[in-house]
Design a protein around this motif. Structure first.
Motif, mmCIF file in Angstrom:
data_model
loop_
_atom_site.group_PDB
_atom_site.id
_atom_site.type_symbol
_atom_site.label_atom_id
_atom_site.label_comp_id
_atom_site.label_asym_id
_atom_site.label_seq_id
_atom_site.Cartn_x
_atom_site.Cartn_y
_atom_site.Cartn_z
ATOM 1 N N GLN A 86 26.695 70.132 -69.003
ATOM 2 C CA GLN A 86 26.790 71.401 -69.705
ATOM 3 C C GLN A 86 26.646 72.602 -68.763
ATOM 4 O OE1 GLN A 86 24.311 69.229 -69.987
ATOM 5 N NE2 GLN A 86 22.345 70.187 -70.475
ATOM 6 N N ASN B 21 28.963 74.317 -66.903
ATOM 7 C CA ASN B 21 29.711 74.328 -65.661
ATOM 8 C C ASN B 21 31.000 75.119 -65.910
ATOM 9 O OD1 ASN B 21 28.620 72.514 -63.293
ATOM 10 N ND2 ASN B 21 28.072 71.437 -65.175
ATOM 11 N N ASN B 22 32.027 74.855 -65.120
ATOM 12 C CA ASN B 22 33.336 75.507 -65.304
ATOM 13 C C ASN B 22 34.422 74.487 -65.603
ATOM 14 O OD1 ASN B 22 32.387 78.164 -64.790
ATOM 15 N ND2 ASN B 22 32.443 77.756 -62.578
ATOM 16 N N ASN C 248 31.005 74.914 -71.400
ATOM 17 C CA ASN C 248 32.146 74.847 -70.484
ATOM 18 C C ASN C 248 33.370 75.473 -71.162
ATOM 19 O OD1 ASN C 248 31.505 73.091 -67.937
ATOM 20 N ND2 ASN C 248 30.521 72.000 -69.626
#
Length: 296
Positions: A240, A242-243, A273
């Protein structure tokens, strides 16, 4: 004439008829002073006896000369036990060493301290360590858990953990990492959340051979995709915040095997994300539970 004689006799005997002074009171005072004098006398004698005894003892003592003292000193030096390797290290003064565990938390160290060879657990959380090298854990075969949470680690040499064949838990959370090193084969838990790791900082085979890995925490990083070749042993995967923008049918499942079921996974977190999970329904067909995240 008789009158004169009587008067003289009366005058002569008058002192005999006067009352005597209170002898009891005087005797009491005399008795008290006598007691004090007696105590002082006993104390003086006791002190004198002790002093004389001490004097006699001192006179009878053989006082060694400088040469004999030096010989005794040299003998004392030779009788000292040999120094151990770890006697010079201040680690167990700065940290707490207890039954194979070393606790070095919040002591402002900027490098891994020398560890006792029997160490199995090292807790070095919330310090100022910036780099980990292979020398830090040389000849440390018993290490099972390392926790470097909350340091300033930016770089880790690839060989740092390669010889730690018993290492099961490794936490590098809350550091400044941009990439991951080679990980030891028996890891069951790996935690690198709250770093700056990007997808190019994770090699394709980083997790592939970690057949005992059950818990993987890579949340709050800068990953653009889910790490490849995740082992079958995984139970918890946290990705969870992040990109991550996309996933494929092979990310968690096997695109060419519709019968394949991934039994062990209990939780996959992908919220936070920029990905709409609803657009990738075939990516979860092997899972017993859907990943946590946005589907719309």
């Amino acid at each position: 004439m008789k009158t004169v004689q009587s008067t003289l006799l009366l005058l002569l005997f008058m002192p005999l008829t006067e009352p005597a002074p209170p002898a009891q009171q005087d005797s009491g005072i005399t008795h008290e002073y006598g007691t004090d004098n007696l105590e002082e006398t006993i104390f003086s004698q006791d002190y004198e006896d002790k002093y004389l005894d001490g004097k006699n003892i001192k006179e009878n003592m053989i006082i060694p000369d400088e040469k004999s003292l030096q010989v005794q000193k040299d003998e004392a030096v030779t009788l000292l036990p040999p120094k151990k390797e770890n006697d010079e290290m201040p680690t167990c003064l700065l940290c707490v060493c207890l039954s194979g565990s070393v606790y070095c938390e919040e002591v402002d160290i900027d490098a891994v301290p020398p560890l006792p060879k029997e160490s199995a657990y090292l807790y070095a959380r919330f310090n100022k360590i910036k780099k980990l090298t292979a020398k830090d854990f040389a000849d440390m075969p018993n290490l099972r858990r390392l926790d470097f949470t909350g340091n300033l680690i930016e770089d880790i040499e690839d060989g740092t953990f390669s010889k730690l064949s018993l290492l099961e838990e490794l936490s590098l959370a809350e550091n400044q990492l941009l990439k991951l090193p080679v990980l030891p084969p028996k890891l069951t838990l790996f935690n690198a959340k709250y770093n700056k790791i990007k997808s190019r900082g994770i090699k394709a085979n980083t997790f592939k051979k970690l057949n005992n890995l059950s818990f993987l925490y890579l949340d709050h990083n800068s990953l653009e995709s889910v790490p490849p070749n995740l082992p079958e042993s995984l139970r918890i995967i946290h990705l969870q915040f992040n990109n991550i923008t996309s996933i494929t049918d092979d990310t968690f499942c096997k695109a060419n095997d519709t019968r394949y079921i991934r039994d062990r996974i209990e939780e996959i977190r992908l919220e936070g994300n920029p990905i709409i999970l609803g657009k990738h329904p075939n990516s979860f067909i092997c899972l017993k539970r859907l990943p946590i995240g946005s589907y719309f």
